[in-house]
Scaffold this active site. Structure first.
Site, short mmCIF file in Angstrom:
data_model
loop_
_atom_site.label_atom_id
_atom_site.label_comp_id
_atom_site.label_asym_id
_atom_site.label_seq_id
_atom_site.Cartn_x
_atom_site.Cartn_y
_atom_site.Cartn_z
CG ASP A 1 -2.03 1.00 1.15
OD1 ASP A 1 -1.73 2.22 1.16
OD2 ASP A 1 -3.19 0.60 1.08
CG HIS B 1 -8.80 -3.12 -2.30
ND1 HIS B 1 -9.82 -2.38 -2.88
CD2 HIS B 1 -8.37 -2.38 -1.25
CE1 HIS B 1 -9.99 -1.26 -2.21
NE2 HIS B 1 -9.13 -1.24 -1.20
#
Length: 112
Positions: free
Chosen positions: A28, A98
């Site tokens: 991320d 996700h």
């Protein structure tokens, strides 16, 4: 085309930590824990609200990938959190389903 589809198509870079024919996992850009990886299906599915029965196998692959990432990152035994947000009120900011894997510190509950 969404940003995650561009990552799948290698149009924009990502720090990929796992990849197979069905899913891809990458770090991320704005981590919320020492380990914060996003796992996505290569095929675009906007959210849980768009999941169909035919998507069951690919969604299962997200969890297989999560286990592989946890093992490769050394957090499988200490523990990790899996999160899937659906909709803006839940915190979904990219309309491509996700799974977040968060680890590397103690997690509190409720996550709120």
């Amino acid at each position: 085309m969404c940003i995650f589809c561009k990552i799948v198509n290698e149009e924009i870079p990502a720090a990929v930590v796992y990849s197979d024919d069905d899913v891809i996992a990458f770090r991320d850009l704005h981590p919320k824990a020492p380990l914060h990886v996003l796992i996505i299906p290569r095929r675009h599915i906007s959210s849980v609200n768009d999941v169909e029965a035919d998507d069951a196998a690919v969604l299962g692959r997200l969890f297989v990938a999560a286990r592989a990432v946890a093992e490769s990152e050394g957090v499988a035994k200490s523990g990790y959190r899996l999160v899937m947000n659906t909709g803006s009120h839940a915190g979904q900011t990219v309309d491509h389903i996700h799974l977040h894997i968060l680890a590397g510190r103690a997690m509190s509950w409720p996550p709120g």
